[in-house]
Write a protein that holds these residues in place. Structure first.
Motif, PDB file in Angstrom:
ATOM      1  N   ASP A 171       0.788  -1.252  -0.069  1.00 34.48           N
ATOM      2  CA  ASP A 171      -0.317   0.026   0.016  1.00 34.48           C
ATOM      3  C   ASP A 171       0.792   1.250  -0.008  1.00 34.48           C
ATOM      4  OD1 ASP A 171      -2.310   1.386  -0.029  1.00 34.48           O
ATOM      5  OD2 ASP A 171      -2.401   1.570   2.284  1.00 34.48           O
ATOM      6  N   ALA A 622       2.541   7.176  -3.747  1.00 30.04           N
ATOM      7  CA  ALA A 622       1.186   7.683  -3.883  1.00 30.04           C
ATOM      8  C   ALA A 622       1.430   8.451  -5.085  1.00 30.04           C
ATOM      9  CB  ALA A 622       0.964   8.343  -2.798  1.00 30.04           C
ATOM     10  N   VAL A 626      -1.111   7.805  -9.011  1.00 27.45           N
ATOM     11  CA  VAL A 626      -2.067   8.707  -9.508  1.00 27.45           C
ATOM     12  C   VAL A 626      -1.363   8.958 -11.083  1.00 27.45           C
ATOM     13  CG1 VAL A 626      -2.789  11.117  -9.751  1.00 27.45           C
ATOM     14  CG2 VAL A 626      -2.620   9.908  -7.580  1.00 27.45           C
ATOM     15  N   ASN A 629      -1.921   6.011 -13.334  1.00 28.86           N
ATOM     16  CA  ASN A 629      -3.131   5.513 -13.740  1.00 28.86           C
ATOM     17  C   ASN A 629      -3.958   6.610 -14.419  1.00 28.86           C
ATOM     18  OD1 ASN A 629      -3.799   2.753 -12.700  1.00 28.86           O
ATOM     19  ND2 ASN A 629      -2.791   3.690 -11.022  1.00 28.86           N
ATOM     20  N   GLY A 745      -5.073  16.156  -1.025  1.00 31.20           N
ATOM     21  CA  GLY A 745      -5.529  14.916  -0.687  1.00 31.20           C
ATOM     22  C   GLY A 745      -5.625  13.726  -1.976  1.00 31.20           C
ATOM     23  N   SER A 748      -3.649  11.153  -2.071  1.00 29.58           N
ATOM     24  CA  SER A 748      -3.852  10.062  -0.362  1.00 29.58           C
ATOM     25  C   SER A 748      -5.305   9.921  -0.289  1.00 29.58           C
ATOM     26  CB  SER A 748      -3.395  10.923   0.674  1.00 29.58           C
ATOM     27  OG  SER A 748      -3.813  12.339   0.838  1.00 29.58           O
ATOM     28  N   HIS A 749      -6.099   9.729  -1.622  1.00 21.88           N
ATOM     29  CA  HIS A 749      -7.636   9.272  -1.456  1.00 21.88           C
ATOM     30  C   HIS A 749      -8.304  10.411  -0.641  1.00 21.88           C
ATOM     31  CE1 HIS A 749      -6.180   5.529  -3.401  1.00 21.88           C
ATOM     32  NE2 HIS A 749      -5.336   5.481  -2.323  1.00 21.88           N
ATOM     33  N   GLY A 750      -8.124  11.644  -0.541  1.00 22.49           N
ATOM     34  CA  GLY A 750      -8.755  12.662  -0.051  1.00 22.49           C
ATOM     35  C   GLY A 750      -8.252  12.923   1.362  1.00 22.49           C
ATOM     36  N   ASP A 751      -7.398  12.291   1.878  1.00 27.62           N
ATOM     37  CA  ASP A 751      -6.904  12.467   3.229  1.00 27.62           C
ATOM     38  C   ASP A 751      -5.919  13.581   3.065  1.00 27.62           C
ATOM     39  OD1 ASP A 751      -5.695  12.515   5.818  1.00 27.62           O
ATOM     40  OD2 ASP A 751      -5.431  10.363   5.690  1.00 27.62           O
TER      41      ASP A 751
END
Length: 837
Positions: A171, A622, A626, A629, A745, A748-751
């Protein structure tokens, strides 16, 4: 299929099967070792069986040279370098030994005739991870070059049962896995159960009178363990000289307590063995907890005590009285980890051999030399006095006495300068009194050296300025180097063959300055095309391996932009990430005119307890997730993290790199050796004037190096006058946009809080001035892109980098040590002639 007794494999008359270098001898010995050592016949042999048989076949040939070298060194009383290092990042042995024996091609032919794939056998080898990074890799290079330069030497260290962790990425986070490198055995080492020494810890000291009525001190340890030797031969390139690497394993003095067992205390029956073996169990435990600190100090004392006792044994057995010890041995301390050897030699000479203080100190001081590897204050080892008092009470007494005598000398030299006395003391006063190991190493050594010109200058003018004022002639420079056998011939055989064919000889492998001959071909269009083809093939190999390992597909036509090294804030991997994000934003905004397609490749491990470094790894992965993809950008840029960066994997990376990122803040990197390895393989460097970058730029030519950033003096001045990173953040819209995108974010998937510790530290503190160098770095990267578009120009620069990298061979470094610091002469071993194919 051949069998051990087949007529086809019998070597010619006059050649010994186990030492001959012909194809027939290699085939026969391989089959014998597969049969008699592995207990296998070809049809049922596993890949590991085949590797072990190949390793033993190669080791047979090493042992001949090793034994002959040991005989000559013993009978001639040859002055010997003893290299003390807590780390040896050796890398796989088999390929390097085949190269150094001069039989790599013969081995390929022999394996082919036996129906085997030598490359698959080489891939089977487990790497001994006995080091963290540059320090251990340098020690391994030096051991190989000591043999190549025919300097008698013994390397001493620890045989860690578990080496540096294997790195997995889960991860996006680094996860540490156990490196059980010994699980399948180690064919290169020879156990020496009769070479073992007692090592004590704890207890108390007491005074007594000896037989001559002299008052002396003795140590009564509370715990005594044994150190047992494991020996590995280290062969030089195309020479009969082979030196010794001796690593120590900790063992209990009595491994099983029958009395405890018989009374039902089953744990107590083996407790002593467990307690002892812990000391050599794992490389560098996390020393944040108190238990980790204690174990690390135990490790350091364990290996230096065994090593110094071994030297004394060798001296008494071969030379005679210890009064001539400093004429027989010179001990090189590889950083401060072995600095306790200074005190241990004093203890042994005083307490075990009844010398006077003056005589013992004279011998000790003439024996030791110290290499400093860091300018970072936090990396200079100190140990609490209370821990010393508990673990090594006799050594603390000796440190106090060394310090008392030394400070008397300082006071006489610098009258009334008590601030200087306080700075130079071996004991740091404060809320917790601590022993300064770097100061001990300087005081106890006759020579101190840095590892690059800039570093050595800063050592004298900043780090040890007070000591340099006292002893200016004690300080030297020996710029680091790396072995071309490992990092060119083994890692990049295509390039090595092209160089050999172009130069008309392979003498460059031993004399790297001969690469200058390539300059005559730099404008040859045909040679340039071959050069590019070699680089492209290496990139294709890496692409295939990365896809299998990470499932990330890279384009070999793109610029391979690589930063691979230990993760640390001073190395500024986060500066590189900001550049990646800037490229991403440019592409999203349609600003692609200045870009070239790039593969951003990162590699390296973070210390398990170093939160910020591990967060940087997470950020890289991270950002990569992004970008890789996003179909709008991944035709232009891709991001890949090469997991478990080690010697074996580095050999895939160095040949494939187009651009080498050496972007640490000037004045922070002692030398660096990755910068040398990349240049040796034709990568161009983008870097600051830090460490050995300064000398690499001088050597290859400023026009063949991408320079940016502050100098060490400018960085220091900015720090003195007050560095305010917030102002850079506010005044550079692109920089602010890049940092804000991290905080948004997106990665970080919105974090919005995940990467805040990193970005807040940059904006508010930025101890390594990432933001101050950001704009200059981006401008320099634009120059990189513009240059890469001109393939002919880029190729010329690449050729010049290889042609002019000769001074960064570890052979040159060893010759400088031998001549200027060690005062050791080469001792040539005359090989016994064998019939060759």
């Amino acid at each position: 299929m051949s069998t051990p007794n087949s007529q086809e494999s019998v070597p010619r008359t006059g050649e010994h099967t186990r030492t001959g270098l012909s194809k027939a001898a290699l085939k026969q010995d391989f089959l014998d070792n597969l049969f008699y050592i592995q207990g296998r016949f070809r049809e049922v042999a596993s890949p590991h069986d085949l590797y072990m048989a190949a390793a033993f076949t190669t080791r047979d040939r090493l042992l001949k040279h090793w034994v002959e070298s040991a005989q000559v060194f013993k009978t001639s009383h040859a002055r010997t370098v003893c290299y003390l290092s807590a780390e040896y990042l050796l890398g796989p042995h088999l390929a390097t030994n085949l190269v150094n024996l001069g039989i790599m091609e013969t081995a390929h032919e022999a394996s082919k005739e036996l129906g085997l794939d030598l490359e698959a056998i080489l891939e089977e080898e487990e790497e001994p991870g006995l080091g963290n990074g540059g320090l251990g890799r340098l020690a391994a290079c030096f051991m190989e070059s000591l043999s190549t330069c025919q300097i008698p030497a013994i390397g001493y260290g620890i045989r860690y049962e578990f080496g540096i962790f294997d790195q997995a990425i889960e991860d996006g986070w680094q996860v540490e896995k156990t490196d059980n490198w010994l699980r399948n055995g180690n064919p290169w080492e020879i156990p020496r159960p009769r070479i073992r020494f007692a090592v004590g810890y704890g207890g108390y000291t007491e005074s007594y009178r000896d037989e001559r009525g002299q008052t002396r001190r003795r140590w009564q340890p509370a715990l005594v363990i044994n150190g047992m030797a494991y020996d590995t031969p280290i062969l030089g390139y195309r020479t009969a000289n082979a030196n010794l690497l001796r690593l120590w394993k900790a063992e209990a003095t009595c491994s099983f307590d029958f009395q405890a067992f018989n009374t039902g205390d089953y744990y107590g029956a083996v407790h002593a063995s467990i307690q002892a073996e812990t000391i050599s169990k794992v490389l560098y435990p996390n020393d944040e907890p108190e238990a980790g600190k204690e174990l690390r100090l135990k490790q350091q004392y364990f290996f230096v005590s065994c090593s110094v006792q071994d030297m004394i044994r060798l001296h008494l057995n071969t030379v005679g009285p210890l009064e001539t010890f400093a004429e027989k041995f010179v001990i090189q301390l590889n950083d401060t980890h072995p600095a306790l050897a200074v005190v241990e030699l004093m203890r042994l000479l005083l307490d075990e051999h009844a010398m006077s203080w003056e005589q013992a100190w004279d011998i000790t001081h003439r024996t030791f030399c110290y290499t400093n590897h860091t300018l970072l204050p936090e990396a200079l080892e100190t140990w609490s006095v209370s821990l010393f008092e508990r673990l090594l009470p006799r050594h603390l007494e000796l440190i106090y006495e060394i310090n008392r005598r030394f400070l008397d000398e300082v006071r006489m030299r610098f009258l009334g300068d008590e601030a200087r006395v306080w700075r130079m003391s071996l004991i740091a006063e404060g809320s917790e009194r601590r022993v300064r190991m770097a100061n001990l190493a300087v005081v106890g050594s006759r020579a101190v050296n840095g590892v690059a010109k800039l570093h050595s200058k800063l050592v004298k003018t900043m780090l040890f300025k007070d000591f340099a004022d006292l002893w200016p002639d004690r300080f030297h420079n020996v710029t680091n180097g790396v072995t071309p056998r490992r990092f060119m011939v083994v890692a990049n055989p295509r390039l090595s063959k092209l160089i050999t064919r172009t130069c008309g000889h392979d003498h460059w492998i031993r004399d790297l300055e001969l690469l200058r001959e390539l300059e005559a071909h730099v404008d040859d269009a045909g040679f340039q095309a071959e050069w590019r083809a070699v680089k492209y093939a290496a990139k294709r190999d890496l692409v295939e391996w990365m896809q299998q390992t990470t499932d990330i597909r890279l384009d070999p036509e793109s610029l391979f932009d690589v930063q691979a090294k230990r993760f640390h804030e001073y190395k500024r991997q986060h500066l590189k990430v900001l550049h990646v994000i800037r490229c991403y934003q440019q592409i999203k905004q349609g600003q692609t005119q200045d870009l070239v397609p790039r593969a951003f490749i990162f590699g390296g491990k973070a210390a398990p307890g170093y939160f910020m470094a591990k967060l940087m790894i997470k950020l890289i992965n991270a950002v990569g997730a992004v970008i890789n993809n996003d179909p709008q950008v991944n035709g232009w840029i891709r991001v890949a993290f090469l997991p478990n960066f080690n010697v074996k994997n580095s050999q895939r990376l160095y040949p494939a790199a187009d651009l080498s990122e050496q972007i640490s803040l000037a004045g922070k990197e002692a030398s660096g050796t990755g910068n040398m390895k990349f240049s040796m393989n034709g990568a161009l460097t983008i870097g600051t004037l830090d460490g050995a970058n300064v000398e690499i730029r001088e050597a290859v030519g400023a026009e063949n190096f991408f320079l940016f950033g502050m100098t060490a003096e400018e960085a220091l001045q900015r720090q003195i006058t007050g560095y305010r990173p917030w102002e850079f953040y506010q005044n550079d819209p692109e920089l602010k946009s890049d940092i804000d995108l991290i905080n948004s974010g997106l990665f970080s998937h919105g974090d919005t809080q995940l990467f805040r510790p990193l970005t807040d530290n940059l904006i508010n503190h930025d101890p390594f001035m990432v933001l101050a160098d950001y704009r200059a770095y981006l401008d320099c990267q634009k120059t990189v892109s513009d240059t890469y578009k001109d393939r002919e120009r880029w190729t010329r620069m690449s050729i010049f980098n290889v042609a002019r990298i000769g001074r960064f061979s570890s052979d040159r470094a060893i010759r400088e040590y031998a001549e200027h610091i060690w005062k050791v002469e080469p001792r040539v071993i005359d090989p016994v002639t064998e019939v060759d194919s």
